[in-house]
Design an enzyme around this catalytic site. Sequence first.
Site, PDB file in Angstrom:
ATOM      1  N   SER B 169      14.070 186.271 108.994  1.00  0.00           N
ATOM      2  CA  SER B 169      13.788 185.483 107.804  1.00  0.00           C
ATOM      3  C   SER B 169      14.539 186.095 106.603  1.00  0.00           C
ATOM      4  O   SER B 169      15.745 186.327 106.700  1.00  0.00           O
ATOM      5  CB  SER B 169      12.267 185.460 107.600  1.00  0.00           C
ATOM      6  N   ASP B 335      11.294 176.461 115.147  1.00  0.00           N
ATOM      7  CA  ASP B 335      11.306 176.968 113.767  1.00  0.00           C
ATOM      8  C   ASP B 335      11.884 175.898 112.856  1.00  0.00           C
ATOM      9  O   ASP B 335      13.087 175.668 112.848  1.00  0.00           O
ATOM     10  CB  ASP B 335      12.131 178.250 113.710  1.00  0.00           C
ATOM     11  N   HIS B 368       8.399 179.364 112.955  1.00  0.00           N
ATOM     12  CA  HIS B 368       9.079 180.505 112.341  1.00  0.00           C
ATOM     13  C   HIS B 368       8.409 181.831 112.722  1.00  0.00           C
ATOM     14  O   HIS B 368       9.074 182.864 112.842  1.00  0.00           O
ATOM     15  CB  HIS B 368       9.064 180.315 110.820  1.00  0.00           C
TER      16      HIS B 368
END
Lengths: 388, 388
Positions: B169, B335, B368
Amino acid sequence: MNPIGTVETQFLDLPGPVRLDSNRELGPIRIAFETYGTLAPSRDNVILVCHALSGDAHAAGVSPSPSADSTRDGFAAEDRDGTAGRGLGWWDGMIGPGKAFDTDRYFVVSTNLLGGCKGTTGPSSTDPATGKPYGSDFPVITVADMVRVQRSFLSALGIARLAAVAGGSLGGMQALEWAVRYPDDVDSIVVIASTHALHPQGLAWNAIAREAIMRDPAWQGGHYYGTGRKPDGGMGVGRMVGHITYLSALALGDKFGRRLQFADDVRYTITEPEFEVESYLRHQADSFVRRFDANTYLYLSRALTYFDLGREHGSLDKALENVRARALLIAFSSDWLYPPVASEEIEAALRKLGKPVEYHLIDAPYGHDCFLLEEARQTPIIRRFLCE
Amino acid sequence: MNPIGTVETQFLDLPGPVRLDSNRELGPIRIAFETYGTLAPSRDNVILVCHALSGDAHAAGVSPSPSADSTRDGFAAEDRDGTAGRGLGWWDGMIGPGKAFDTDRYFVVSTNLLGGCKGTTGPSSTDPATGKPYGSDFPVITVADMVRVQRSFLSALGIARLAAVAGGSLGGMQALEWAVRYPDDVDSIVVIASTHALHPQGLAWNAIAREAIMRDPAWQGGHYYGTGRKPDGGMGVGRMVGHITYLSALALGDKFGRRLQFADDVRYTITEPEFEVESYLRHQADSFVRRFDANTYLYLSRALTYFDLGREHGSLDKALENVRARALLIAFSSDWLYPPVASEEIEAALRKLGKPVEYHLIDAPYGHDCFLLEEARQTPIIRRFLCE
C-alpha cells in the site's frame, strides 16, 4: 418547452392514523404528491412511481419556482448534472407523452415518501403530542410502512388498483413490497437497480453515512430543529460516501481522472481541495445539505437497510408466492451498490414459482446512477412491457 | 513463543534538518525504529520495510507492554483480527527466521514514517518555534519526503545501501520512490498491493476520510492537542470508510452477511447497531481512535494521494528510466482500492525499459487487506526473489 409543463406539488391529509410495523400508530399524516397525465374514467390507468433515498414528489415537469426552491439544485434520488436551476423532475426523462411512463395513456402519481422532508410527514413535521418537530421521536419506519401509507393515500384519491408501480433503488423496493403486500391491487411492477435485500457492503455504506450524521454534535440527538444548528458537516460526509457508491470507479475515472484543481502543481495543502474530484465532492455535499433534512436521511437509510423479503417472510420464495403482478426487472452491469445478482435472484424465484417476469441487464458504465441516466435504453423496454 | 521475541522500539535523532518537497525545512526530526536480525559486518544485508497509512515501527516480534500499549489493540497498516493484546508486529507473519524477510539472513529495519504518531516526528510533536505541538502547522509532506528522511536515518546508522525496500500500500509507494530517487543505493524493491498513482475513486475515499476529520468541530483547525477534545467522531467515520475499502464486498458478505445483532428481529432503532456489520464498524472506529492521531491520518492520507510518479517525472517511463533495483510486484485479485492494473502498468513500463521485474497476481478474496493476510502465499514468492 417541457411537454408536461409546470407542475405544482399538491397535498392530501390521510383520513386516519396508520399502524406501523413497529406497532406504533402515526397520525396525522400529510402526503405531498404530483400527478401527470389524465385519470381514465375507469380509473384503471394509474402508475405509481416511487422515489429513492433523497428524492421527492417532483418526478416530472417543471417546478413553478425552481430558482427559489433550493430543493431543485440537485436532483431527487441521485443528483444529475446539468439540470440545476431548471427545476426538472428527477425522472423527467422517463415520464411524459411518448416516454417510458407515457402520460398520453397513463395517469402517473408520485408521492414524497413517508418520513420524507418534502411535504410528506416525516421527522421534521410537527408532533401533535408536543407541538414541536418530531426529530428522533419520529417512529422508525419500514418500506412496508411507506407502502401502507401510499395505499391509504391512493384510496383517499379514489384509486383502488394500479396498472403499475415503478421505481429505482429504494423505489424498486417499494414496487416489490406492493406486489407482495397487495397482490390483488397491482397489475405490474417495474423494479430498477434494486434488490430484495441490500448486500452487506451496502449495509456498511449506509451505516457509515448515518454515523457521520449522528456523530456531528449539531445533530443534538436528533432534536436540532429550531436550534439554529443542524448536522450539515456530518450529512455532507454521508452524502459524499453515498455519491461515490452511486458511481462506478470507471465513471469517476473518466469524469475526473487525477486532474488537479490548479494544473501546474500541487499546493501542499491539507484543508483545500487539490484534485478536481475533491472539489466535486465538496460541491455535492454543500448542495445536498441545503436541500435535504438529516433526520429524513437517517430514517430512509434505516428503512432501506431493514428491507429483506426473505427474512420477513421466511424465504424469498415464500415472500413472492402470492404475487400476481407481472414483473419487469432492470439492472445495470456497473452498479456495485445494487448489483445485478439481486435482480437475478428475484427473477429466478419468480420463474420457479411460475410467475410472469422479464429481466434485462443493461451493460452501461455509470454505476447505480444508470437508473437516472440511461433513460434512452430503459424506455423501449418499459414501454413494451407496459403495453403487453 | 515468538521466534523474534520481545522487541523494544528505539529512537534516533537525525543530525540535521531535512528540506522537504514543499521547500520548507523541517527539524529536528526524531525517528522511531525497530530492527530484527543481525547486521552483517559488510552491512550489505539490510532490508527496509515501510508501513502503510495507520502503521508504526513495530513490524515484528512482541511489544514489551502490549496490554499497556493501546497502539497494539488493532494492528498497524490495517487491523488484523485475533491479534489484539498479543502485541505482535503488523507484519510478524512475514518477518522472522525462515519467513519471507528472513532474519537468519537479513537485518530488517522498520521505521515509523515521517508525519507519524508513534515516535517519529509528526503533527503531534513539539514545534521548536512555539514549544507547542505542530498541529496543522506541520509541513505538508510527500512520499518522497518520507524516503528522504529514511535515507538520512539509515546514513546515521551507518547503512549506505539496501538489499531491499519492501512494503504494501503506502509502504509500496515508498519502495517505488526509493528505487526512483536513490537508484544506486537499492538492490531490489518488493512492492505489494500498491500503485504508482492512486486511482480517482481512491482519491475520493481518502478525501472523504479527511473531510470527516476536519468537519468534526473537535478538530479545531488542527490545534486540538491539550484542549481535552479531539476529533474522535470524525476520525471514527473516516476509519469506517477506510476499513470497508480494505475489504472486498465478498469478504464482508462471508464474514457478516445480513446477520442481525439480535437474531429474532429488528428492534426499530436508528441509533443502535442492528446488523453485525454495523456493530463491527463501530468497534473498528472506537479502537482506532484510541491508538491513532487524527492529524497524522490527514498528513499521511494527503501524501499518498499526491504520490504520482508519472506527474512528478513527466511520465511513468521517465520516472523509471534510471531504476537499477530488481522489482518484485505483487497484487491481489480482489483488491479494489489498489487494483492489480496499477501493478501491471508498472510491470509493463519496467519491461519496456529492459529492467528486471517480476509480477505476481495472487487470486484471493479478502481485498486490499490481503497484503497483511495472505502471508503464506507471498512468502515463497518473496523468498525466491530475494535469493536470486
